[in-house]
Design an enzyme around this catalytic site. Structure first.
Site, PDB file in Angstrom:
ATOM      1  N   LYS A  80       1.238  -1.042  -0.238  1.00 40.73           N
ATOM      2  CA  LYS A  80      -0.020   0.379   0.522  1.00 40.73           C
ATOM      3  C   LYS A  80       0.705   1.530   0.204  1.00 40.73           C
ATOM      4  O   LYS A  80       0.662   2.364  -0.051  1.00 40.73           O
ATOM      5  CB  LYS A  80      -0.842  -0.093   0.985  1.00 40.73           C
ATOM      6  CG  LYS A  80      -2.015  -0.904   1.343  1.00 40.73           C
ATOM      7  CD  LYS A  80      -2.822  -0.333   2.268  1.00 40.73           C
ATOM      8  CE  LYS A  80      -4.055  -1.688   2.142  1.00 40.73           C
ATOM      9  NZ  LYS A  80      -3.451  -3.490   2.372  1.00 40.73           N
TER      10      LYS A  80
HETATM   11  C1  PLP Z   1      -4.864  -4.552   2.174  1.00 38.20           C
HETATM   12  C2  PLP Z   1      -4.323  -5.588   1.797  1.00 38.20           C
HETATM   13  C3  PLP Z   1      -4.446  -6.143   0.675  1.00 38.20           C
HETATM   14  C4  PLP Z   1      -5.386  -6.800   0.164  1.00 38.20           C
HETATM   15  O1  PLP Z   1      -5.355  -5.855  -0.999  1.00 38.20           O
HETATM   16  P1  PLP Z   1      -6.301  -5.215  -2.119  1.00 38.20           P
HETATM   17  O2  PLP Z   1      -6.453  -4.156  -2.825  1.00 38.20           O
HETATM   18  O3  PLP Z   1      -7.467  -4.551  -0.648  1.00 38.20           O
HETATM   19  O4  PLP Z   1      -7.209  -6.414  -2.307  1.00 38.20           O
HETATM   20  C5  PLP Z   1      -3.124  -7.935   1.080  1.00 38.20           C
HETATM   21  N1  PLP Z   1      -2.258  -8.080   1.332  1.00 38.20           N
HETATM   22  C6  PLP Z   1      -1.940  -7.097   2.505  1.00 38.20           C
HETATM   23  C7  PLP Z   1      -0.925  -7.145   3.590  1.00 38.20           C
HETATM   24  C8  PLP Z   1      -3.056  -5.958   2.343  1.00 38.20           C
HETATM   25  O5  PLP Z   1      -2.069  -4.486   3.742  1.00 38.20           O
END
Ligand code: PLP
Length: 437
Positions: A107
């Site tokens: 993210k």
């Molecule tokens: C946010 C997150 C996900 C999921 O990603 P999406 O884009 O919401 O499908 C998977 N793994 C981790 C570690 C995350 O922080």
């Protein structure tokens, strides 16, 4: 480039409006009106380019009409202060490591890009302060807070459930200070999310302060995630492994996989996708039955994927809905798998024992989905390793019976002083706090 809402009940928006508003007025998600196709030569040449160069080409295709090339390249450069390497794990399976950013989760890419883009618009237009409200169960809050840290004209309020995020995650957004305020809510993640939603709908509050959201509904957060799909392709192309790519994405709100689908539409040759879920498997059920039935999330050890009503499902439907039968088209390109906590633990242990590779609980779902999917000869599997295992040290240590190392970046957060404001979960208290800011 104009942006339309998936609900199609609201006028087209400019990029700036889409980014500042987050969600469209009719509660739909913004989509770019066109997806620019890159030609084969451009994509073929990426194997000779840096991540920065690749990302600039992709960013240009999305945002080039709205932002001059120099500014856009600066934003991309500031965003990508780290690499996303592809690492061999076993047989024909590779890990796309997305955890080398400041908060050790994928993210960081979207969080940093959005912060810089919003900062650019605020400066250019002389907008009054924009306030970002973000509810988090752990990872989103840290990536967004760190992405926006020190960006002029923006204040971030991170709402998190008291006592329900890991100590490591908590220190990543409570120790920053400056333009970041951590609000410790006496409730659950759902309560935090409900507070944020109520705030967006409250007229008095919206007259008092400009509010926006920074989760993957925001186009500035999810579109830049397509950068690393191109980068992964380029790295595998270089070693002759990119001809038949199968990409497995651990999914919660489905923003990450949607960015991959956009990359594919832009011409990136990915043969098929896998959506890997934990026990929160409404998407898998949709693939099987053609009916989408959201339901409350259940808690798992891959907690960033504990989502019962993935917000980006609306984008996927829209992307495949043009010719009348989205379910058929979606099922042709994407398959789904689900894993229980026990299955996740077994995978982590087996892979560690056999190969020495450390999977986090989310990446483990991605890996195991490739195994169950049984790759055909000639196919190469890539799973997205979405977070560094040390972010889930308690869980990982107990499963592997190990004491995994905490990277220096994480340790630095743990040395800071926690600052948070405690609030109850009722909206009136939250609102009166914001009205005083
Ligand atoms: C946010 C997150 C996900 C999921 O990603 P999406 O884009 O919401 O499908 C998977 N793994 C981790 C570690 C995350 O922080």
């Amino acid at each position: 480039m104009k942006y339309y809402s998936t609900n199609k009940q609201t006028p087209f928006a400019s990029l700036e409006e889409a980014v500042v508003k987050g969600l469209a007025g009719d509660k739909g998600l913004y989509m770019p009106e066109r997806i620019v196709k890159l030609d084969e030569d451009t994509i073929g040449n990426m194997k000779n380019q840096s991540f920065h160069e690749i990302a600039c080409t992709v960013a240009q295709a999305f945002f080039g009409e709205d932002i001059d090339a120099g500014t856009l390249n600066e934003i991309v450069k500031d965003t990508l202060s780290f690499e996303t390497p592809v690492v061999h794990v076993d047989d024909n399976i590779y890990s796309l490591e997305l955890f080398h950013g400041p908060t050790l989760a994928f993210k960081d890419v979207g969080g940093r890009f959005m912060a810089r883009l919003l900062g650019y618009f605020i400066k250019k237009e002389g907008l009054k302060q924009v306030n970002v409200l973000v509810a988090t169960s752990g990872d989103t809050g840290s990536a967004v807070a760190n992405g926006f840290l020190g960006v002029p004209g923006i204040h971030v309020y991170v709402l998190y459930p008291k006592g329900k995020v890991s100590p490591i995650q908590e220190c990543q957004f409570t120790t920053l200070g400056q333009n970041i305020t951590a609000l410790e809510i006496d409730g659950t993640f759902d309560d935090c999310q409900a507070l944020v939603k109520s705030a967006f709908m409250d007229d008095e509050l919206n007259r008092h302060m400009k509010l926006t959201s920074a989760n993957s509904i925001n186009v500035a957060r999810f579109l830049p995630q397509s950068f690393y799909y191109f980068n992964a392709y380029a790295q595998l192309d270089k070693i002759g492994k990119a001809d038949e790519l199968v990409v497995s994405v651990p999914s919660g709100n489905f923003g990450n996989i949607t960015a991959g689908l956009f990359a594919n539409r832009m011409g990136l040759p990915i043969k098929r996708f896998i959506a890997a879920n934990n026990r929160n498997d409404v998407f898998l059920e949709y693939l099987k039955t053609g009916t989408y039935t959201p339901r409350p999330s259940v808690a798992t050890i891959a907690n960033a994927m504990d989502v019962g009503d993935p917000s980006n499902f609306a984008r996927i439907l829209d992307l495949f809905g043009k010719n009348g039968n989205p379910h058929q088209e979606i099922s042709r390109l994407i398959s789904g798998y689900r894993f229980t906590d026990e299955e996740i633990a077994v995978t982590m242990k087996q892979v560690y024992t056999k190969t020495g590779y450390l999977l986090d609980p989310h990446g483990a779902c991605g890996y195991q989905a490739l195994i169950e999917n049984k790759l055909a000869p000639g196919e190469t599997g890539v799973f997205l390793e979405t977070a560094h295992p040390a972010k889930f040290k308690g869980t990982v240590d107990s499963i592997l019976e190990a004491d995994i190392e905490i990277p220096a970046k994480l340790k630095a957060f743990m040395q800071g002083t926690k600052q948070s404001i405690e609030l109850k979960k009722d909206f009136e208290g939250f609102k009166s706090y914001l009205m005083k800011q």
